[in-house]
Design an enzyme around this catalytic site. Sequence first.
Site, PDB file in Angstrom:
ATOM      1  N   HIS A  14      -7.712 -19.899   0.121  1.00  0.00           N
ATOM      2  CA  HIS A  14      -6.589 -20.706   0.630  1.00  0.00           C
ATOM      3  C   HIS A  14      -5.236 -20.356   0.017  1.00  0.00           C
ATOM      4  O   HIS A  14      -4.210 -20.804   0.507  1.00  0.00           O
ATOM      5  CB  HIS A  14      -6.866 -22.196   0.414  1.00  0.00           C
ATOM      6  CG  HIS A  14      -6.769 -22.631  -1.018  1.00  0.00           C
ATOM      7  ND1 HIS A  14      -7.745 -22.302  -1.951  1.00  0.00           N
ATOM      8  CD2 HIS A  14      -5.830 -23.347  -1.684  1.00  0.00           C
ATOM      9  CE1 HIS A  14      -7.396 -22.808  -3.119  1.00  0.00           C
ATOM     10  NE2 HIS A  14      -6.246 -23.444  -2.983  1.00  0.00           N
ATOM     11  N   GLY A  22      -4.079 -17.133  -0.448  1.00  0.00           N
ATOM     12  CA  GLY A  22      -3.570 -15.853   0.037  1.00  0.00           C
ATOM     13  C   GLY A  22      -2.676 -15.991   1.256  1.00  0.00           C
ATOM     14  O   GLY A  22      -2.433 -17.097   1.751  1.00  0.00           O
ATOM     15  N   VAL A  31      -3.208 -15.149   4.424  1.00  0.00           N
ATOM     16  CA  VAL A  31      -3.928 -15.708   5.576  1.00  0.00           C
ATOM     17  C   VAL A  31      -4.395 -17.131   5.309  1.00  0.00           C
ATOM     18  O   VAL A  31      -4.166 -18.047   6.097  1.00  0.00           O
ATOM     19  CB  VAL A  31      -5.129 -14.801   5.944  1.00  0.00           C
ATOM     20  CG1 VAL A  31      -6.014 -15.471   6.977  1.00  0.00           C
ATOM     21  CG2 VAL A  31      -4.631 -13.456   6.464  1.00  0.00           C
ATOM     22  N   SER A  50     -10.604  -7.180   9.682  1.00  0.00           N
ATOM     23  CA  SER A  50      -9.347  -6.441   9.648  1.00  0.00           C
ATOM     24  C   SER A  50      -9.388  -5.354  10.710  1.00  0.00           C
ATOM     25  O   SER A  50     -10.455  -4.824  11.025  1.00  0.00           O
ATOM     26  CB  SER A  50      -9.160  -5.801   8.272  1.00  0.00           C
ATOM     27  OG  SER A  50      -8.174  -4.795   8.310  1.00  0.00           O
ATOM     28  N   SER A  51      -8.222  -4.999  11.222  1.00  0.00           N
ATOM     29  CA  SER A  51      -8.184  -3.951  12.251  1.00  0.00           C
ATOM     30  C   SER A  51      -8.475  -2.567  11.667  1.00  0.00           C
ATOM     31  O   SER A  51      -8.693  -1.614  12.414  1.00  0.00           O
ATOM     32  CB  SER A  51      -6.825  -3.946  12.956  1.00  0.00           C
ATOM     33  OG  SER A  51      -5.782  -3.750  12.020  1.00  0.00           O
ATOM     34  N   CYS A  52      -8.511  -2.434  10.328  1.00  0.00           N
ATOM     35  CA  CYS A  52      -8.803  -1.122   9.730  1.00  0.00           C
ATOM     36  C   CYS A  52     -10.276  -0.748   9.856  1.00  0.00           C
ATOM     37  O   CYS A  52     -10.681   0.342   9.469  1.00  0.00           O
ATOM     38  CB  CYS A  52      -8.375  -1.084   8.275  1.00  0.00           C
ATOM     39  SG  CYS A  52      -9.430  -2.052   7.206  1.00  0.00           S
ATOM     40  N   TYR A 103     -12.591  -0.580   1.937  1.00  0.00           N
ATOM     41  CA  TYR A 103     -12.283  -1.923   2.440  1.00  0.00           C
ATOM     42  C   TYR A 103     -12.827  -2.098   3.857  1.00  0.00           C
ATOM     43  O   TYR A 103     -13.423  -3.132   4.183  1.00  0.00           O
ATOM     44  CB  TYR A 103     -10.770  -2.131   2.424  1.00  0.00           C
ATOM     45  CG  TYR A 103     -10.305  -3.475   2.914  1.00  0.00           C
ATOM     46  CD1 TYR A 103     -10.528  -4.627   2.164  1.00  0.00           C
ATOM     47  CD2 TYR A 103      -9.622  -3.603   4.128  1.00  0.00           C
ATOM     48  CE1 TYR A 103     -10.085  -5.868   2.608  1.00  0.00           C
ATOM     49  CE2 TYR A 103      -9.192  -4.832   4.582  1.00  0.00           C
ATOM     50  CZ  TYR A 103      -9.419  -5.959   3.813  1.00  0.00           C
ATOM     51  OH  TYR A 103      -8.986  -7.191   4.257  1.00  0.00           O
ATOM     52  N   LYS A 126     -15.599  -4.793   5.324  1.00  0.00           N
ATOM     53  CA  LYS A 126     -15.306  -5.726   6.422  1.00  0.00           C
ATOM     54  C   LYS A 126     -16.280  -5.533   7.597  1.00  0.00           C
ATOM     55  O   LYS A 126     -16.676  -6.504   8.261  1.00  0.00           O
ATOM     56  CB  LYS A 126     -13.853  -5.552   6.889  1.00  0.00           C
ATOM     57  CG  LYS A 126     -12.834  -6.133   5.918  1.00  0.00           C
ATOM     58  CD  LYS A 126     -12.986  -7.644   5.825  1.00  0.00           C
ATOM     59  CE  LYS A 126     -11.948  -8.294   4.945  1.00  0.00           C
ATOM     60  NZ  LYS A 126     -12.115  -9.753   4.854  1.00  0.00           N
ATOM     61  N   PRO A 150      -7.860  -9.337  12.763  1.00  0.00           N
ATOM     62  CA  PRO A 150      -6.406  -9.412  12.910  1.00  0.00           C
ATOM     63  C   PRO A 150      -5.752  -8.045  12.774  1.00  0.00           C
ATOM     64  O   PRO A 150      -6.243  -7.163  12.066  1.00  0.00           O
ATOM     65  CB  PRO A 150      -5.969 -10.316  11.753  1.00  0.00           C
ATOM     66  CG  PRO A 150      -7.212 -10.820  11.121  1.00  0.00           C
ATOM     67  CD  PRO A 150      -8.308  -9.886  11.486  1.00  0.00           C
ATOM     68  N   ASN A 188      -1.996  -6.000  11.699  1.00  0.00           N
ATOM     69  CA  ASN A 188      -1.169  -6.093  10.490  1.00  0.00           C
ATOM     70  C   ASN A 188      -0.433  -7.428  10.460  1.00  0.00           C
ATOM     71  O   ASN A 188       0.217  -7.799  11.438  1.00  0.00           O
ATOM     72  CB  ASN A 188      -0.138  -4.957  10.473  1.00  0.00           C
ATOM     73  CG  ASN A 188      -0.789  -3.592  10.464  1.00  0.00           C
ATOM     74  OD1 ASN A 188      -1.497  -3.234   9.533  1.00  0.00           O
ATOM     75  ND2 ASN A 188      -0.565  -2.826  11.518  1.00  0.00           N
ATOM     76  N   HIS A 239       1.565  -4.193   1.471  1.00  0.00           N
ATOM     77  CA  HIS A 239       1.526  -3.456   2.729  1.00  0.00           C
ATOM     78  C   HIS A 239       2.940  -3.012   3.112  1.00  0.00           C
ATOM     79  O   HIS A 239       3.922  -3.442   2.509  1.00  0.00           O
ATOM     80  CB  HIS A 239       0.919  -4.326   3.832  1.00  0.00           C
ATOM     81  CG  HIS A 239      -0.548  -4.544   3.666  1.00  0.00           C
ATOM     82  ND1 HIS A 239      -1.087  -5.712   3.166  1.00  0.00           N
ATOM     83  CD2 HIS A 239      -1.607  -3.736   3.925  1.00  0.00           C
ATOM     84  CE1 HIS A 239      -2.404  -5.610   3.117  1.00  0.00           C
ATOM     85  NE2 HIS A 239      -2.750  -4.430   3.577  1.00  0.00           N
ATOM     86  N   TRP A 266       8.059   5.415   2.877  1.00  0.00           N
ATOM     87  CA  TRP A 266       6.940   6.367   2.848  1.00  0.00           C
ATOM     88  C   TRP A 266       6.662   6.965   4.221  1.00  0.00           C
ATOM     89  O   TRP A 266       6.707   6.273   5.239  1.00  0.00           O
ATOM     90  CB  TRP A 266       5.679   5.642   2.386  1.00  0.00           C
ATOM     91  CG  TRP A 266       5.523   5.585   0.900  1.00  0.00           C
ATOM     92  CD1 TRP A 266       6.519   5.495  -0.029  1.00  0.00           C
ATOM     93  CD2 TRP A 266       4.301   5.611   0.158  1.00  0.00           C
ATOM     94  NE1 TRP A 266       5.993   5.447  -1.294  1.00  0.00           N
ATOM     95  CE2 TRP A 266       4.628   5.512  -1.208  1.00  0.00           C
ATOM     96  CE3 TRP A 266       2.956   5.687   0.526  1.00  0.00           C
ATOM     97  CZ2 TRP A 266       3.666   5.513  -2.220  1.00  0.00           C
ATOM     98  CZ3 TRP A 266       1.986   5.682  -0.481  1.00  0.00           C
ATOM     99  CH2 TRP A 266       2.342   5.595  -1.841  1.00  0.00           C
TER     100      TRP A 266
END
Length: 310
Positions: A12, A14, A16, A108-110, A137, A141, A164, A166, A180, A203
């Site tokens: 709770h 973080g 998100v 995560s979308s990764c 990671y 997930k 989700p 980004n 990020h 970057w």
Amino acid sequence: MNKDSKIYLAGHTGLVGSAIYRKLKKEGYTNIITRTHKELDLANQQQTQEFFKKERPEYVFLAAAKVGGIKANDTYPADFAYINIMIESNVIKASYDYGVKKLLFLGSSCIYPKLCPQPIKEEYLLTGPLEPTNEAYAIAKIAGLKMCQYFNKQYGTNFISVMPTNLYGPNDNFDLETSHALAAILRKFHEAKINNKPHIEVWGTGNPRREFLHVDDLADAVLHLMNNYDGNEPINIGTGEDLTIKELAQLIKEVVGYEGEIRFDTTKPDGTPRKLLDVTRLHSTGWRHKIELKEGLELTYQWFKENWGS
């Protein structure tokens, strides 16, 4: 969920989790249980089991995770794999053991292959190699998502998964070592403006395309799906719109009011060339995003100045 249903929100504090907490409170949910990491280490099986045995939550939002940007993921892959797999395993198993009615797992979308067809449909999962820099990671997930499906299949549970895109917004991490891209760029612009620097460095080439969702929109979507979706298939959460990192930097420059030059450090990695989620499945449930990027950036910059910036 009823307004007085016992809801456990894992993670709770973080980005998100805090957004989901704000949303639940705003919508009138009165029986939300939370624990800090110091109070409950979800990577510890015994602690997690004891917590569920005592509290017996009816609904679980699993937003607890070890997260970070490219640099953090690339530097600490063992930590990202181990901690996330342990958290997911312990919470999902305890939710089954102690009769949780419904669990929502935040992925995560990764998780999708590096060179996925665009936009990315949920069924593209496990169809190709992952982006190497955050592979650990992503694998963790994927394990969480699959575990939800396996428990549903074997035990008839109602555990759903969302992926989700980004995210950004209040309570984001603005530490340049671990944040990020969006948060890092916003902070760089702010500090360059304060210190009258003639240019800032971003970057990579600036060419990769990314999709960004305000975390308050994510919280809205998550609550909508908890109350309206019971499928075994994961659901992407995003806007269905993307832009280049170069365009993002320009937009943040305008929001911050920085007058200098943007330079791109092409010796640094770009990551995945493009990452846009297909949100057809999400839209079919009746949900669409509300906060457009410029407005979201303005809200986030205001929060940053009040909480991080000088």
